[in-house]
Design an enzyme around this catalytic site. Structure first.
Site, PDB file in Angstrom:
ATOM      1  N   HIS A  17      16.922  30.898   5.526  1.00 30.85           N
ATOM      2  CA  HIS A  17      18.314  30.789   5.973  1.00 30.85           C
ATOM      3  C   HIS A  17      18.556  29.417   6.624  1.00 30.85           C
ATOM      4  O   HIS A  17      19.562  28.764   6.354  1.00 30.85           O
ATOM      5  CB  HIS A  17      18.638  31.855   7.032  1.00 30.85           C
ATOM      6  CG  HIS A  17      18.605  33.268   6.558  1.00 30.85           C
ATOM      7  ND1 HIS A  17      17.906  34.251   7.192  1.00 30.85           N
ATOM      8  CD2 HIS A  17      19.212  33.885   5.511  1.00 30.85           C
ATOM      9  CE1 HIS A  17      18.075  35.407   6.577  1.00 30.85           C
ATOM     10  NE2 HIS A  17      18.858  35.209   5.547  1.00 30.85           N
ATOM     11  N   LYS A  41      23.853  49.854   8.181  1.00 36.00           N
ATOM     12  CA  LYS A  41      22.600  49.317   7.629  1.00 36.00           C
ATOM     13  C   LYS A  41      21.430  49.444   8.599  1.00 36.00           C
ATOM     14  O   LYS A  41      20.304  49.090   8.259  1.00 36.00           O
ATOM     15  CB  LYS A  41      22.785  47.840   7.256  1.00 36.00           C
ATOM     16  CG  LYS A  41      23.182  47.642   5.807  1.00 36.00           C
ATOM     17  CD  LYS A  41      23.185  46.173   5.466  1.00 36.00           C
ATOM     18  CE  LYS A  41      22.526  45.851   4.151  1.00 36.00           C
ATOM     19  NZ  LYS A  41      22.480  44.398   3.916  1.00 36.00           N
ATOM     20  N   ARG A  90      17.772  32.794  -4.211  1.00 41.80           N
ATOM     21  CA  ARG A  90      16.312  32.736  -4.307  1.00 41.80           C
ATOM     22  C   ARG A  90      15.879  32.867  -5.760  1.00 41.80           C
ATOM     23  O   ARG A  90      15.621  31.910  -6.441  1.00 41.80           O
ATOM     24  CB  ARG A  90      15.677  33.855  -3.472  1.00 41.80           C
ATOM     25  CG  ARG A  90      15.504  33.499  -2.029  1.00 41.80           C
ATOM     26  CD  ARG A  90      15.323  34.727  -1.190  1.00 41.80           C
ATOM     27  NE  ARG A  90      16.503  35.569  -1.241  1.00 41.80           N
ATOM     28  CZ  ARG A  90      16.738  36.563  -0.411  1.00 41.80           C
ATOM     29  NH1 ARG A  90      15.878  36.866   0.505  1.00 41.80           N
ATOM     30  NH2 ARG A  90      17.848  37.254  -0.503  1.00 41.80           N
ATOM     31  N   SER A 128      14.488  38.643   5.083  1.00 41.39           N
ATOM     32  CA  SER A 128      14.428  39.239   6.415  1.00 41.39           C
ATOM     33  C   SER A 128      13.643  40.541   6.379  1.00 41.39           C
ATOM     34  O   SER A 128      12.882  40.844   7.296  1.00 41.39           O
ATOM     35  CB  SER A 128      15.839  39.503   6.947  1.00 41.39           C
ATOM     36  OG  SER A 128      16.533  38.299   7.107  1.00 41.39           O
TER      37      SER A 128
HETATM   38  P1  ADP Z   1      18.258  38.856   3.306  1.00 43.33           P
HETATM   39  O1  ADP Z   1      18.676  38.869   1.857  1.00 43.33           O
HETATM   40  O2  ADP Z   1      16.993  38.099   3.575  1.00 43.33           O
HETATM   41  O3  ADP Z   1      18.312  40.188   3.994  1.00 43.33           O
HETATM   42  P2  ADP Z   1      20.862  37.979   4.312  1.00 43.33           P
HETATM   43  O4  ADP Z   1      21.664  39.133   3.872  1.00 43.33           O
HETATM   44  O5  ADP Z   1      20.939  37.654   5.759  1.00 43.33           O
HETATM   45  O6  ADP Z   1      19.304  37.982   4.037  1.00 43.33           O
HETATM   46  O7  ADP Z   1      21.212  36.711   3.418  1.00 43.33           O
HETATM   47  C1  ADP Z   1      22.268  35.832   3.672  1.00 43.33           C
HETATM   48  C2  ADP Z   1      22.302  34.765   2.613  1.00 43.33           C
HETATM   49  O8  ADP Z   1      21.121  33.958   2.678  1.00 43.33           O
HETATM   50  C3  ADP Z   1      22.373  35.245   1.166  1.00 43.33           C
HETATM   51  O9  ADP Z   1      23.194  34.342   0.449  1.00 43.33           O
HETATM   52  C4  ADP Z   1      20.943  35.134   0.695  1.00 43.33           C
HETATM   53  O10 ADP Z   1      20.856  34.964  -0.708  1.00 43.33           O
HETATM   54  C5  ADP Z   1      20.498  33.902   1.424  1.00 43.33           C
HETATM   55  N1  ADP Z   1      19.056  33.844   1.632  1.00 43.33           N
HETATM   56  C6  ADP Z   1      18.283  34.761   2.246  1.00 43.33           C
HETATM   57  N2  ADP Z   1      16.987  34.373   2.266  1.00 43.33           N
HETATM   58  C7  ADP Z   1      16.948  33.158   1.637  1.00 43.33           C
HETATM   59  C8  ADP Z   1      15.886  32.235   1.306  1.00 43.33           C
HETATM   60  N3  ADP Z   1      14.616  32.482   1.608  1.00 43.33           N
HETATM   61  N4  ADP Z   1      16.230  31.101   0.655  1.00 43.33           N
HETATM   62  C9  ADP Z   1      17.516  30.863   0.328  1.00 43.33           C
HETATM   63  N5  ADP Z   1      18.546  31.685   0.589  1.00 43.33           N
HETATM   64  C10 ADP Z   1      18.279  32.824   1.243  1.00 43.33           C
END
Ligand code: ADP
Length: 172
Positions: A17, A41, A90, A128
C-alpha cells in the site's frame, strides 16, 4: 488542483500500500487515502486504529492525508472534489474485480477516472490478510509492513514466537 482518492480497508497498511501511496502522491497535487468503514467485514483494527496507523505511516508525505468513508465511493470522491480513484494492481486475479469496479464507478460518475498502478515486484505477494495470518501465527512481518504496523500487530497478537527447535542468541 488534481486530487485523487486511494480507497481500501488498510487492515493494516502494508509496504505494498505504502508504495502505491508514495508513487500515487507524486502524480497528483493531493492524495486522500480513504479508509473504508465496513464493520460487517470484522476488521482486526478498528477504523480509528487504521486511520491512526496510516496517519503515522504517511507523515513524511506532505500532500497525502488520511480520511474515512462509508457508503458509495463515488459519493465520497465527489464530496472531496476529487477526479481520480487510485488503485493498486497485484496479480491478474485483482484485475477482473477491479475492472468491473472501475466500469461501475465510471457509470455512476463519468467525470471520475480510475488510475491503476502496478505493484512493485517485491510487494506483489503482499496482502493485509496474509500479514494478519503470519502475525497471528507468530511469524515475522518485518520488511512487509512499516515498523509501526509491526508494533501494533505485536500488541494484538503478542510478541513474535521463537522459531521452534532453534535457540536464538540475543545480544544484550
Ligand atoms: P487488501 O487487498 O490487501 O486487503 P485493501 O483492500 O486495503 O487491501 O486494498 C486497497 C488497494 O490497495 C487495492 O487497490 C489493492 O489492489 C491495493 N493493494 C493491496 N495490496 C497491494 C500490494 N501489495 N501492491 C499493490 N497494490 C496493493
Amino acid at each position: 488542483m488534481r486530487r485523487a482518492v486511494y480507497p481500501g480497508s488498510f487492515d493494516p497498511v502494508t509496504n505494498g500500500h505504502l508504495d502505491i501511496i508514495t508513487r500515487g502522491a507524486a502524480l497528483v497535487d493531493e492524495l486522500v487515502v480513504a479508509v473504508v468503514s465496513n464493520p460487517a467485514k470484522k476488521p482486526l483494527f478498528t477504523l480509528d486504529e487504521r486511520k491512526e496507523i496510516l496517519t503515522k505511516t504517511v507523515c513524511g508525505l506532505p500532500n497525502v492525508r488520511v480520511d474515512a468513508f462509508s457508503g458509495l465511493l463515488v459519493d465520497f470522491v465527489r464530496q472531496r472534489q476529487a477526479t481520480i480513484i487510485l488503485k493498486g494492481l497485484r496479480a491478474v486475479s485483482d484485475f477482473e474485480f477491479e475492472f468491473q469496479m472501475a466500469l461501475l464507478n465510471r457509470n455512476l460518475a463519468p467525470e471520475v477516472d480510475t488510475i491503476f498502478l502496478m505493484t512493485a515486484d517485491q510487494h506483489a505477494f503482499l496482502s493485509s490478510s496474509s500479514i494478519k495470518e503470519i502475525a497471528s501465527l507468530g511469524g515475522t512481518v518485518a520488511r512487509m509492513v512499516p515498523s509501526y504496523v509491526e508494533l501494533k500487530l505485536q500488541e494484538k497478537f503478542g510478541p513474535r514466537a521463537e522459531p521452534v527447535g532453534q535457540k536464538v542468541e540475543r545480544e544484550s
